[in-house]
Design a protein around this motif. Structure first.
Motif, PDB file in Angstrom:
ATOM      1  N   VAL A  37      -2.059   8.411  -6.482  1.00 38.93           N
ATOM      2  CA  VAL A  37      -1.663   7.775  -5.211  1.00 38.93           C
ATOM      3  C   VAL A  37      -1.796   6.259  -5.345  1.00 38.93           C
ATOM      4  CG1 VAL A  37      -2.333   7.463  -2.788  1.00 38.93           C
ATOM      5  CG2 VAL A  37      -2.158   9.765  -3.744  1.00 38.93           C
ATOM      6  N   PHE A  38      -2.925   5.804  -5.902  1.00 47.10           N
ATOM      7  CA  PHE A  38      -3.133   4.373  -6.086  1.00 47.10           C
ATOM      8  C   PHE A  38      -2.150   3.812  -7.114  1.00 47.10           C
ATOM      9  CE2 PHE A  38      -5.383   0.609  -7.720  1.00 47.10           C
ATOM     10  CZ  PHE A  38      -5.560  -0.075  -6.526  1.00 47.10           C
ATOM     11  N   ASN A  40       0.845   4.875  -7.765  1.00 51.88           N
ATOM     12  CA  ASN A  40       2.137   4.751  -7.088  1.00 51.88           C
ATOM     13  C   ASN A  40       2.186   3.511  -6.204  1.00 51.88           C
ATOM     14  OD1 ASN A  40       3.395   7.025  -8.178  1.00 51.88           O
ATOM     15  ND2 ASN A  40       2.564   8.367  -6.598  1.00 51.88           N
ATOM     16  N   GLU A  41       1.083   3.231  -5.520  1.00 53.42           N
ATOM     17  CA  GLU A  41       1.012   2.043  -4.660  1.00 53.42           C
ATOM     18  C   GLU A  41       1.186   0.770  -5.488  1.00 53.42           C
ATOM     19  OE1 GLU A  41      -2.286  -0.166  -1.805  1.00 53.42           O
ATOM     20  OE2 GLU A  41      -2.540   1.955  -2.258  1.00 53.42           O
ATOM     21  N   LYS A  44       4.796   0.565  -6.881  1.00 53.17           N
ATOM     22  CA  LYS A  44       5.758   0.312  -5.798  1.00 53.17           C
ATOM     23  C   LYS A  44       5.797  -1.189  -5.512  1.00 53.17           C
ATOM     24  CE  LYS A  44       6.931   1.440  -1.055  1.00 53.17           C
ATOM     25  NZ  LYS A  44       6.512   2.102   0.176  1.00 53.17           N
ATOM     26  N   LYS A  45       4.628  -1.823  -5.486  1.00 53.29           N
ATOM     27  CA  LYS A  45       4.570  -3.267  -5.262  1.00 53.29           C
ATOM     28  C   LYS A  45       5.211  -4.021  -6.435  1.00 53.29           C
ATOM     29  CE  LYS A  45       0.422  -3.088  -2.372  1.00 53.29           C
ATOM     30  NZ  LYS A  45       1.152  -2.918  -1.166  1.00 53.29           N
ATOM     31  N   GLU A  53       0.874  -9.387  -3.708  1.00 53.66           N
ATOM     32  CA  GLU A  53       0.191  -8.288  -3.026  1.00 53.66           C
ATOM     33  C   GLU A  53      -0.610  -7.440  -4.016  1.00 53.66           C
ATOM     34  OE1 GLU A  53      -1.075  -6.555   0.399  1.00 53.66           O
ATOM     35  OE2 GLU A  53       0.217  -8.310   0.238  1.00 53.66           O
ATOM     36  N   LEU A  57      -5.232  -5.936  -4.825  1.00 58.29           N
ATOM     37  CA  LEU A  57      -5.739  -4.656  -5.322  1.00 58.29           C
ATOM     38  C   LEU A  57      -6.624  -4.815  -6.562  1.00 58.29           C
ATOM     39  CD1 LEU A  57      -2.397  -2.635  -5.033  1.00 58.29           C
ATOM     40  CD2 LEU A  57      -4.242  -2.795  -3.350  1.00 58.29           C
TER      41      LEU A  57
END
Length: 148
Positions: A37-38, A40-41, A44-45, A53, A57
């Motif tokens: 999940v992380f 993918n985040e 995606k950015k 952004e 992270l």
């Protein structure tokens, strides 16, 4: 005799309290799902060129090593060399979950990342401490495409 018994009991209790208890689990599926999940985040950015952004992270240890905007600068460099990020595929992973006195999960993914001009091998690592948020703690991209 009682003094000796009480002294031994007190010593055993104090030694037991000083010990650390940790359980280590490797590549648990639930941990992998959280890591994906992380992952993918993050990608995606990168795909939407939201490099600044991505810096939000990044964990403190990597910020000290690379600078507060070091990862976004690296991602911008990669983007100028090989174009936009299209997708990625996980080649390998190693996830270590330490639970007990220390609570930490480290996620390490080896990726094949496809950009407009070719594929780059990347290794990215995350860490979660004491149930907090996941943060990037390592990133490495290597390819001949980045040299030319």
């Amino acid at each position: 005799m009682r003094k000796i018994i009480y002294s031994l009991l007190l010593m055993i209790v104090s030694l037991t309290g000083a010990c650390t208890f940790n359980n280590v689990a490797i590549n648990q599926e639930a941990d992998n799902q959280d890591g994906k999940v992380f992952l993918n985040e993050v990608y995606k950015k990168i795909s939407t060129k939201d490099f600044d952004e991505v810096d939000t992270l990044v964990g403190d240890s990597l910020k000290q090593l690379a600078g507060s905007h070091g990862i976004s600068k690296l991602l911008k460099f990669i983007n100028t060399k090989v174009g936009s990020c299209k997708n990625y595929k996980i080649s390998d992973l190693y996830i270590r979950n330490i639970a007990g006195n220390t609570n930490e999960i480290s996620y390490n993914y080896k990726l094949k990342v496809t950009y407009q001009k070719g594929t780059i091998d990347e290794i990215i690592g995350f860490r979660r401490q004491n149930g907090g948020s996941i943060k990037i703690n390592s990133y490495h991209a290597y390819s001949d495409l980045l040299i030319h």
